[in-house]
Design a protein around this motif. Structure first.
Motif, PDB file in Angstrom:
ATOM      1  N   THR A   1       0.810  -1.158  -0.018  1.00 25.44           N
ATOM      2  CA  THR A   1       0.304   0.207  -0.181  1.00 25.44           C
ATOM      3  C   THR A   1       1.035   1.269   0.569  1.00 25.44           C
ATOM      4  O   THR A   1       1.318   1.661   0.935  1.00 25.44           O
ATOM      5  CB  THR A   1      -1.072   0.124   1.440  1.00 25.44           C
ATOM      6  OG1 THR A   1      -1.691  -0.985   1.390  1.00 25.44           O
ATOM      7  CG2 THR A   1      -1.911   1.493   1.184  1.00 25.44           C
ATOM      8  N   THR A   2       0.826   1.593  -0.843  1.00 21.40           N
ATOM      9  CA  THR A   2       1.977   3.071  -1.502  1.00 21.40           C
ATOM     10  C   THR A   2       0.706   4.151  -0.960  1.00 21.40           C
ATOM     11  O   THR A   2       1.377   5.648  -0.553  1.00 21.40           O
ATOM     12  CB  THR A   2       2.721   3.221  -2.716  1.00 21.40           C
ATOM     13  OG1 THR A   2       1.931   2.266  -3.738  1.00 21.40           O
ATOM     14  CG2 THR A   2       4.300   2.408  -3.118  1.00 21.40           C
ATOM     15  N   THR A   3      -0.489   4.378  -0.925  1.00 33.84           N
ATOM     16  CA  THR A   3      -1.332   5.764  -0.487  1.00 33.84           C
ATOM     17  C   THR A   3      -2.143   5.150   0.599  1.00 33.84           C
ATOM     18  O   THR A   3      -2.830   4.039  -0.151  1.00 33.84           O
ATOM     19  CB  THR A   3      -1.776   6.058  -2.209  1.00 33.84           C
ATOM     20  OG1 THR A   3      -0.977   6.706  -2.839  1.00 33.84           O
ATOM     21  CG2 THR A   3      -2.314   7.195  -1.471  1.00 33.84           C
ATOM     22  N   ALA A   4      -2.320   5.312   1.637  1.00 37.28           N
ATOM     23  CA  ALA A   4      -3.431   4.852   2.000  1.00 37.28           C
ATOM     24  C   ALA A   4      -4.083   6.273   3.127  1.00 37.28           C
ATOM     25  O   ALA A   4      -3.435   7.807   3.076  1.00 37.28           O
ATOM     26  CB  ALA A   4      -3.111   4.489   3.390  1.00 37.28           C
ATOM     27  N   VAL A   5      -5.202   6.264   2.807  1.00 41.37           N
ATOM     28  CA  VAL A   5      -6.569   7.133   3.186  1.00 41.37           C
ATOM     29  C   VAL A   5      -7.020   6.522   4.279  1.00 41.37           C
ATOM     30  O   VAL A   5      -7.905   5.736   5.037  1.00 41.37           O
ATOM     31  CB  VAL A   5      -7.799   7.719   2.413  1.00 41.37           C
ATOM     32  CG1 VAL A   5      -8.594   8.883   2.376  1.00 41.37           C
ATOM     33  CG2 VAL A   5      -7.203   7.433   0.781  1.00 41.37           C
ATOM     34  N   TYR A   6      -6.232   7.385   5.807  1.00 42.17           N
ATOM     35  CA  TYR A   6      -6.683   7.376   6.849  1.00 42.17           C
ATOM     36  C   TYR A   6      -7.397   7.785   8.012  1.00 42.17           C
ATOM     37  O   TYR A   6      -7.568   9.476   8.031  1.00 42.17           O
ATOM     38  CB  TYR A   6      -5.390   7.552   8.098  1.00 42.17           C
ATOM     39  CG  TYR A   6      -4.136   6.470   7.510  1.00 42.17           C
ATOM     40  CD1 TYR A   6      -4.773   5.462   7.646  1.00 42.17           C
ATOM     41  CD2 TYR A   6      -2.861   6.861   7.005  1.00 42.17           C
ATOM     42  CE1 TYR A   6      -3.232   4.182   7.588  1.00 42.17           C
ATOM     43  CE2 TYR A   6      -1.805   6.019   6.838  1.00 42.17           C
ATOM     44  CZ  TYR A   6      -2.141   5.203   6.968  1.00 42.17           C
ATOM     45  OH  TYR A   6      -1.588   4.109   6.388  1.00 42.17           O
ATOM     46  N   PHE A   7      -8.104   7.273   8.542  1.00 37.89           N
ATOM     47  CA  PHE A   7      -9.088   7.770   9.371  1.00 37.89           C
ATOM     48  C   PHE A   7      -8.994   7.692  10.615  1.00 37.89           C
ATOM     49  O   PHE A   7      -7.813   6.396  10.726  1.00 37.89           O
ATOM     50  CB  PHE A   7     -10.777   7.229   9.633  1.00 37.89           C
ATOM     51  CG  PHE A   7     -12.281   7.359   9.291  1.00 37.89           C
ATOM     52  CD1 PHE A   7     -11.655   7.332   7.767  1.00 37.89           C
ATOM     53  CD2 PHE A   7     -12.984   7.907   9.915  1.00 37.89           C
ATOM     54  CE1 PHE A   7     -12.980   7.656   6.448  1.00 37.89           C
ATOM     55  CE2 PHE A   7     -13.708   8.164   9.552  1.00 37.89           C
ATOM     56  CZ  PHE A   7     -13.950   8.072   8.455  1.00 37.89           C
ATOM     57  N   ALA A   8      -8.574   8.484  11.687  1.00 39.83           N
ATOM     58  CA  ALA A   8      -7.541   8.322  12.866  1.00 39.83           C
ATOM     59  C   ALA A   8      -8.090   8.635  14.310  1.00 39.83           C
ATOM     60  O   ALA A   8     -10.011   7.524  13.894  1.00 39.83           O
ATOM     61  CB  ALA A   8      -6.994   9.408  12.835  1.00 39.83           C
ATOM     62  N   THR A   9      -8.137   9.484  14.615  1.00 42.10           N
ATOM     63  CA  THR A   9      -9.494   8.946  16.111  1.00 42.10           C
ATOM     64  C   THR A   9      -9.506  10.875  16.435  1.00 42.10           C
ATOM     65  O   THR A   9      -9.198  11.386  15.584  1.00 42.10           O
ATOM     66  CB  THR A   9      -8.722   9.007  17.515  1.00 42.10           C
ATOM     67  OG1 THR A   9      -8.176   9.273  17.621  1.00 42.10           O
ATOM     68  CG2 THR A   9      -8.158   7.116  17.189  1.00 42.10           C
ATOM     69  N   ILE A  10     -10.349  11.353  17.684  1.00 46.36           N
ATOM     70  CA  ILE A  10     -10.897  12.336  17.734  1.00 46.36           C
ATOM     71  C   ILE A  10      -9.472  13.034  18.499  1.00 46.36           C
ATOM     72  O   ILE A  10      -9.953  14.741  18.593  1.00 46.36           O
ATOM     73  CB  ILE A  10     -12.014  12.682  18.525  1.00 46.36           C
ATOM     74  CG1 ILE A  10     -11.934  11.579  20.222  1.00 46.36           C
ATOM     75  CG2 ILE A  10     -13.396  11.992  17.884  1.00 46.36           C
ATOM     76  CD1 ILE A  10     -13.269  12.201  21.422  1.00 46.36           C
ATOM     77  N   HIS A  11      -8.364  12.372  18.552  1.00 44.79           N
ATOM     78  CA  HIS A  11      -7.499  12.820  19.633  1.00 44.79           C
ATOM     79  C   HIS A  11      -6.857  13.252  18.584  1.00 44.79           C
ATOM     80  O   HIS A  11      -5.740  13.409  17.752  1.00 44.79           O
ATOM     81  CB  HIS A  11      -6.662  12.325  20.183  1.00 44.79           C
ATOM     82  CG  HIS A  11      -7.570  11.044  20.719  1.00 44.79           C
ATOM     83  ND1 HIS A  11      -7.644   9.762  20.061  1.00 44.79           N
ATOM     84  CD2 HIS A  11      -8.638  11.666  22.217  1.00 44.79           C
ATOM     85  CE1 HIS A  11      -8.840   9.172  21.283  1.00 44.79           C
ATOM     86  NE2 HIS A  11      -9.061   9.662  22.409  1.00 44.79           N
ATOM     87  N   LEU A  12      -6.394  15.004  18.867  1.00 48.48           N
ATOM     88  CA  LEU A  12      -5.469  15.538  17.222  1.00 48.48           C
ATOM     89  C   LEU A  12      -4.068  15.776  17.659  1.00 48.48           C
ATOM     90  O   LEU A  12      -3.066  15.371  17.264  1.00 48.48           O
ATOM     91  CB  LEU A  12      -5.480  16.978  17.866  1.00 48.48           C
ATOM     92  CG  LEU A  12      -4.224  18.533  17.321  1.00 48.48           C
ATOM     93  CD1 LEU A  12      -5.088  18.733  16.064  1.00 48.48           C
ATOM     94  CD2 LEU A  12      -5.061  19.789  17.700  1.00 48.48           C
ATOM     95  N   ALA A  13      -3.657  15.328  19.167  1.00 52.37           N
ATOM     96  CA  ALA A  13      -2.070  14.950  18.631  1.00 52.37           C
ATOM     97  C   ALA A  13      -1.813  13.578  18.751  1.00 52.37           C
ATOM     98  O   ALA A  13      -1.086  13.041  17.763  1.00 52.37           O
ATOM     99  CB  ALA A  13      -1.646  14.812  21.156  1.00 52.37           C
ATOM    100  N   ALA A  14      -2.809  12.657  18.950  1.00 49.41           N
ATOM    101  CA  ALA A  14      -2.568  11.465  18.408  1.00 49.41           C
ATOM    102  C   ALA A  14      -2.476  11.348  16.475  1.00 49.41           C
ATOM    103  O   ALA A  14      -1.780  10.294  16.040  1.00 49.41           O
ATOM    104  CB  ALA A  14      -3.026   9.889  18.934  1.00 49.41           C
ATOM    105  N   THR A  15      -3.420  11.546  16.081  1.00 45.13           N
ATOM    106  CA  THR A  15      -3.495  11.872  14.397  1.00 45.13           C
ATOM    107  C   THR A  15      -2.616  12.766  14.416  1.00 45.13           C
ATOM    108  O   THR A  15      -1.891  12.618  13.086  1.00 45.13           O
ATOM    109  CB  THR A  15      -4.880  13.316  14.073  1.00 45.13           C
ATOM    110  OG1 THR A  15      -5.982  12.394  14.987  1.00 45.13           O
ATOM    111  CG2 THR A  15      -5.132  13.050  12.600  1.00 45.13           C
TER     112      THR A  15
END
Ligand code: GUN
Ligand code: FE
Length: 430
Positions: free
Chosen positions: A107-121
């Motif tokens: 996977t050379t391009t990934a479209v990520y959902f992270a979480t509601i946390h700004l620092a972790a994202t």
């Protein structure tokens, strides 16, 4: 830099081209010339895979809890896991492992959902940049008190918007990201989790910032019905009304989109991330892939980790073929053959490969997924034959033979090199 080998790509849906190539790549990772060269047997260069939909924080539960319905899975399993990313150390450890895993899977391009946390994202965006993965990274926005628990919800629509703005500024300003390898993506989780106020704010922000947008759309009976009850229209119509459907919008799933919805999605230039493995567990139906393609909608593939239990877009391609074949034949043997399925629904392995590469690139409006001068050199080298491999490529194999063998039998163990923007970033090395 020059990379040589037998190359196989799908520049047009359903069309395969195989040729012995020497790719000349400049400092910025752009293919500046495609010459001819002798190629070693038993190997093939392909465009890197584009995963249009992956939930980074759900990596630790990959393979777990796929036997409960979507709503229960979110409330009882997924939200508690995602809430743990308030701890940046936990996030950094999981995200580093995930990005390496996806790269090694091609996977050379990934479209990520992270979480509601700004620092972790922000940490996820930094990890992608450091590892060299092309990525779109989204801080999840979800503020609806009726659908999100107190312990995993944005404090308000204002806070969700402000933190989304902060993420955009951070990602765009990261040192070393001048070429935009990593980009921010505005990420309202899905309509049920967001208030109208938040959806409207994020729609205005999409217009103002020019960012990509991602959300879930008409995924399951429950979700599609919930939006109908609340908004008196489909997800697609509601998202359009909030200004969230644009040329750079990725809609995950879209299983229940109607022909009218498809017309709206096409007119907006938005795309759908088809996630066939996840759909088998959560969607209640098979995505009408052929109908959407025939309607002129942009479509690519997603793994939907961890609604899907595989991090491999090759596997998504395989499942896309299988799902389309079951949709075509129908599934209940007690129903007469002529009435059992949807005629003409199948897609070929070559079309699934196009979805995994060029189709994903088109959805994102990025110059990836095809070997073409002016495009980025995002590529994988696949070689079978090892003791741990199920794949064997022969010198006399034609384009269809190679493609079908790879789509149906290759795995991570066969991906020996992975390049993004001309930089080698993964692979077994053998
Ligand atoms: N709908 C809203 N959130 C999610 C999620 O995390 N996974 C899936 N598959 N559907 C969703
Ligand atoms: Fe999802």
């Amino acid at each position: 830099m020059v990379v040589t080998g037998r190359a196989l790509h799908a520049p047009v849906r359903g069309v395969l081209e195989m040729f012995d190539a020497a790719f000349v790549v400049d400092e910025g990772g752009t293919i500046v010339e495609i010459g001819r060269a002798e190629a070693a047997a038993g190997q093939v260069l392909m465009p890197g895979m584009v995963d249009l939909h992956v939930h980074a924080p759900q990596f630790p539960q990959m393979g777990q809890a796929l036997d409960v319905p979507l709503w229960q899975w979110l409330q009882e399993k997924t939200f508690p896991l995602e809430a743990r990313y308030a701890d940046p150390a936990f996030a950094a450890e999981v995200y580093a492992r995930l990005v390496d895993c996806l790269l090694d899977n091609g996977t050379t391009t990934a479209v990520y959902f992270a979480t509601i946390h700004l620092a972790a994202t922000q940490a996820l965006a930094e990890i992608c940049l450091k590892a060299g993965q092309r990525a779109l990274v989204g801080r999840v926005a979800q503020d609806d008190a009726g659908q999100c628990p107190d312990w995993y919800r944005d404090a308000s629509a204002e806070v969700a918007e402000a933190e989304t703005r902060a993420l955009i500024a951070h990602v765009r300003g990261m040192a070393g990201n001048e070429a935009g390898l990593v980009r921010p993506v505005i990420t309202p989780r899905f309509i049920p989790a967001c208030t109208d106020d938040l959806l409207a704010r994020l729609g205005r922000l999409a217009l103002e910032s020019g960012c990509h947008v991602q959300t879930h759309c008409s995924e399951s009976d429950w979700e599609h019905g919930y939006v109908r009850d609340r908004c008196a229209m489909s997800d697609t119509a509601a998202l359009a009304g909030f200004g969230l459907l644009g040329r750079h919008t990725v809609l995950a799933h879209g299983v229940f989109v109607s022909e009218a919805d498809a017309g709206v999605i096409r007119a907006a230039g938005s795309g759908i991330a088809h996630c066939p493995l996840s759909n088998a567990y959560f969607a209640d139906a098979v995505f009408p892939l052929r109908r959407m393609l025939d309607a002129g909608v942009n479509v690519g593939l997603g793994t939907d980790v961890a609604g899907g239990a595989s991090p491999s877009v090759l596997e998504s391609a395989r499942h896309a073929v299988t799902a389309s074949r079951q949709l075509e034949s129908g599934v209940d043997a007690r129903v007469e053959a002529g009435a059992r399925g949807c005629a003409g629904a199948r897609v070929s392995a070559a079309e699934a490969f196009w979805l995994a590469t060029a189709g994903g690139g088109e959805v994102l409006d990025l110059p990836v997924g095809v070997f073409r001068v002016g495009y980025q050199f995002d590529a994988i080298r696949v070689a079978g034959g090892g003791a741990a491999s199920n794949l064997r490529l022969e010198a006399e194999d034609g384009a269809q033979d190679v493609l079908q063998k790879v789509i149906y039998t290759a795995g991570r163990q066969d991906i020996c090199d992975v390049w993004v923007a001309g930089r080698r970033v993964g692979g077994t090395g053998s």
